[in-house]
Design an enzyme around this catalytic site. Structure first.
Site, mmCIF file in Angstrom:
data_model
loop_
_atom_site.group_PDB
_atom_site.id
_atom_site.type_symbol
_atom_site.label_atom_id
_atom_site.label_comp_id
_atom_site.label_asym_id
_atom_site.label_seq_id
_atom_site.Cartn_x
_atom_site.Cartn_y
_atom_site.Cartn_z
ATOM 1 N N ARG A 100 0.866 -1.180 0.000
ATOM 2 C CA ARG A 100 0.000 0.000 0.000
ATOM 3 C C ARG A 100 0.903 1.231 0.000
ATOM 4 O O ARG A 100 1.968 1.242 0.644
ATOM 5 C CB ARG A 100 -0.901 0.046 1.239
ATOM 6 C CG ARG A 100 -2.113 -0.852 1.192
ATOM 7 C CD ARG A 100 -3.118 -0.437 0.114
ATOM 8 N NE ARG A 100 -4.335 -1.248 0.082
ATOM 9 C CZ ARG A 100 -4.552 -2.259 -0.771
ATOM 10 N NH1 ARG A 100 -3.644 -2.601 -1.655
ATOM 11 N NH2 ARG A 100 -5.702 -2.902 -0.742
ATOM 12 N N HIS A 149 -1.192 -0.222 -9.808
ATOM 13 C CA HIS A 149 -1.936 -1.110 -8.894
ATOM 14 C C HIS A 149 -2.454 -2.342 -9.639
ATOM 15 O O HIS A 149 -3.644 -2.647 -9.618
ATOM 16 C CB HIS A 149 -3.079 -0.359 -8.195
ATOM 17 C CG HIS A 149 -3.512 -1.048 -6.928
ATOM 18 N ND1 HIS A 149 -3.834 -0.375 -5.776
ATOM 19 C CD2 HIS A 149 -3.674 -2.374 -6.617
ATOM 20 C CE1 HIS A 149 -4.184 -1.240 -4.828
ATOM 21 N NE2 HIS A 149 -4.082 -2.473 -5.324
HETATM 22 P P1 NDP Z 1 -2.154 -10.803 5.543
HETATM 23 O O1 NDP Z 1 -3.104 -10.195 6.495
HETATM 24 O O2 NDP Z 1 -2.249 -12.252 5.264
HETATM 25 O O3 NDP Z 1 -0.655 -10.539 6.049
HETATM 26 C C1 NDP Z 1 -0.260 -9.345 6.609
HETATM 27 C C2 NDP Z 1 1.144 -9.502 7.173
HETATM 28 O O4 NDP Z 1 1.573 -8.234 7.669
HETATM 29 C C3 NDP Z 1 1.197 -10.493 8.356
HETATM 30 O O5 NDP Z 1 2.382 -11.248 8.289
HETATM 31 C C4 NDP Z 1 1.234 -9.557 9.557
HETATM 32 O O6 NDP Z 1 1.868 -10.094 10.698
HETATM 33 C C5 NDP Z 1 2.061 -8.418 9.000
HETATM 34 N N1 NDP Z 1 1.871 -7.214 9.799
HETATM 35 C C6 NDP Z 1 0.732 -6.511 10.018
HETATM 36 N N2 NDP Z 1 0.960 -5.477 10.839
HETATM 37 C C7 NDP Z 1 2.279 -5.533 11.151
HETATM 38 C C8 NDP Z 1 3.126 -4.752 11.976
HETATM 39 N N3 NDP Z 1 2.666 -3.697 12.667
HETATM 40 N N4 NDP Z 1 4.430 -5.098 12.077
HETATM 41 C C9 NDP Z 1 4.912 -6.169 11.402
HETATM 42 N N5 NDP Z 1 4.162 -6.954 10.596
HETATM 43 C C10 NDP Z 1 2.859 -6.630 10.484
HETATM 44 O O7 NDP Z 1 -2.249 -9.962 4.212
HETATM 45 P P2 NDP Z 1 -1.947 -10.431 2.703
HETATM 46 O O8 NDP Z 1 -0.621 -11.082 2.676
HETATM 47 O O9 NDP Z 1 -3.100 -11.164 2.160
HETATM 48 O O10 NDP Z 1 -1.918 -9.015 1.968
HETATM 49 C C11 NDP Z 1 -0.979 -8.018 2.328
HETATM 50 C C12 NDP Z 1 -1.352 -6.698 1.675
HETATM 51 O O11 NDP Z 1 -1.070 -6.734 0.282
HETATM 52 C C13 NDP Z 1 -2.835 -6.326 1.718
HETATM 53 O O12 NDP Z 1 -3.211 -5.819 2.979
HETATM 54 C C14 NDP Z 1 -2.908 -5.281 0.638
HETATM 55 O O13 NDP Z 1 -2.618 -4.016 1.194
HETATM 56 C C15 NDP Z 1 -1.800 -5.682 -0.340
HETATM 57 N N6 NDP Z 1 -2.314 -6.150 -1.637
HETATM 58 C C16 NDP Z 1 -1.938 -5.487 -2.777
HETATM 59 C C17 NDP Z 1 -2.366 -5.907 -3.998
HETATM 60 C C18 NDP Z 1 -1.916 -5.223 -5.244
HETATM 61 O O14 NDP Z 1 -2.390 -5.543 -6.330
HETATM 62 N N7 NDP Z 1 -0.993 -4.289 -5.179
HETATM 63 C C19 NDP Z 1 -3.253 -7.074 -4.147
HETATM 64 C C20 NDP Z 1 -3.580 -7.704 -2.898
HETATM 65 C C21 NDP Z 1 -3.125 -7.249 -1.693
HETATM 66 P P3 NDP Z 1 1.266 -11.392 11.432
HETATM 67 O O15 NDP Z 1 1.555 -12.550 10.493
HETATM 68 O O16 NDP Z 1 2.053 -11.492 12.682
HETATM 69 O O17 NDP Z 1 -0.198 -11.146 11.606
HETATM 70 C C1 OXD Z 2 -6.416 -5.871 -2.691
HETATM 71 C C2 OXD Z 2 -5.836 -5.107 -3.779
HETATM 72 O O1 OXD Z 2 -6.312 -5.423 -1.552
HETATM 73 O O2 OXD Z 2 -6.199 -5.360 -4.937
HETATM 74 O O3 OXD Z 2 -7.005 -6.935 -2.950
HETATM 75 O O4 OXD Z 2 -4.978 -4.240 -3.573
#
Ligand code: NDP
Ligand code: OXD
Length: 310
Positions: A225, A273
């Site tokens: 993001r 994106h």
């Molecule tokens: P998940 O919720 O599965 O994973 C999030 C990860 O971030 C977890 O490992 C979590 O830790 C970690 N995390 C959250 N807060 C913190 C923190 N304060 N400090 C350290 N680590 C932290 O999300 P996804 O993997 O499914 O997706 C990640 C992001 O990718 C989405 O939220 C979205 O913003 C982005 N995205 C972008 C897309 C694009 O096309 N550009 C498409 C899809 C998603 P823990 O494991 O300990 O909970």
């Molecule tokens: C999602 C994205 O969050 O597309 O799924 O960024």
């Protein structure tokens, strides 16, 4: 009685999702009435995109869950009118798309492909890139997407470190966690990939201080993001050569305005994106499975922790 499913996303998405959702709901054995409009008090489940017209959940008095079509929930998680469970999207198509985008761009940066595409100037420069095993990569965010990308990179031979909020263990990767693990995660990284959700705790996680933890010449990929990055700090680090390249897919303002300095910066690649998208066929099955579970009195899958913000 059919289960009433409201599809609340931008109009053009209805065309993409209607048939996959109808098919998946039937396949899950559900008698469902799926529509893009319903009287609010008749809706049982809301299939939801945070950029849709629906922003006030108050009239949806009998709805049992909001099923997000996106992985990211930062634009809905804080909605005070939402008082029912919120599930986010975990979709095999979304994960595979992200693995392809991340491995593609990591390999591109690792191999220095841009310099060959952009620099055909008649000079023969026979400098071979190092092997993957000599190019450490760190992934900030070790959730569904970060883990899938880390495992794919590790399979290609990159030494991969992942960083998360809680302690984790993933085969083939070094796992670090918490604020105390961040410096170690960044200090050895020649390529850093941001796959964190946007929460109050992750905003500007890449800032002047943490960029300085990266070795000189490190490269940044941000498919997570836009708000994870302090843009002024990244631009300054690029300008003074501390960061060699940034490939950015997500931005604070999207579409990225034409006057934004990232567009013209020689060390920045902008992608709009598109790192990954929810795939209608596989996502429809995830939605249908969650509705089936709700109707069977089972826990929903992929629930968002509202207090953590993801
Ligand atoms: P998940 O919720 O599965 O994973 C999030 C990860 O971030 C977890 O490992 C979590 O830790 C970690 N995390 C959250 N807060 C913190 C923190 N304060 N400090 C350290 N680590 C932290 O999300 P996804 O993997 O499914 O997706 C990640 C992001 O990718 C989405 O939220 C979205 O913003 C982005 N995205 C972008 C897309 C694009 O096309 N550009 C498409 C899809 C998603 P823990 O494991 O300990 O909970
Ligand atoms: C999602 C994205 O969050 O597309 O799924 O960024």
């Amino acid at each position: 009685m059919p289960v009433n499913v409201l599809f609340a996303a931008r109009e053009e998405k209805w065309e993409d999702y209607e048939q996959p959702l109808r098919h998946a709901l039937a396949k899950a054995g559900l008698e469902a009435d799926l529509r893009s409009q319903f009287p609010p008090d008749e809706v049982d489940y809301i299939v939801y995109a945070p950029n849709s017209w629906l922003q006030d959940f108050t009239p949806y008095t009998r709805a049992k869950a909001v099923l997000n079509l996106w992985a990211g929930v930062e634009n809905v998680v804080g909605n005070a009118s939402l008082r029912i469970p919120l599930a986010r999207m975990v979709d095999e198509g979304l994960s595979q798309g992200m693995v392809e985008w991340v491995t593609g761009h990591v390999l591109r940066l690792h191999l220095g492909i841009d310099s060959h595409i952009n620099g055909q100037d008649g000079h023969w420069r026979p400098t071979a890139p190092p092997l993957a095993k000599n190019r450490p990569v760190t992934i900030l965010g070790l959730g569904t997407l970060g883990t899938a990308c880390g495992q794919a990179l590790a399979a290609l031979g990159f030494p991969v470190t992942g960083w998360s909020r809680s302690k984790k263990s993933v085969d083939g990767m070094t796992c670090l966690y918490g604020p105390e693990g961040l410096q170690q995660a960044l200090s050895g990284a020649e390529i850093v990939v941001l796959l964190l959700p946007h929460t109050p705790h992750t905003e500007n996680v890449l800032n002047a201080e943490t960029l300085a933890m990266l070795p000189k010449g490190a490269m940044v990929l941000n498919p997570g993001r836009g708000a994870l990055v302090d843009d002024a700090a990244l631009l300054a680090a690029l300008d003074r050569g501390h960061i060699a390249q940034a490939t950015l897919d997500t931005f604070r303002t999207e579409p990225l305005p034409p006057e934004n300095p990232y567009w013209a910066h020689p060390k920045v690649t902008v992608t709009p994106h598109i790192a990954s998208a929810t795939r209608c066929d596989t996502a429809a099955e995830v939605i249908a499975e969650n509705i089936r579970r709700g109707e069977a009195g089972l826990d929903f899958l992929h629930l968002v922790d509202r207090s953590a913000g993801y």
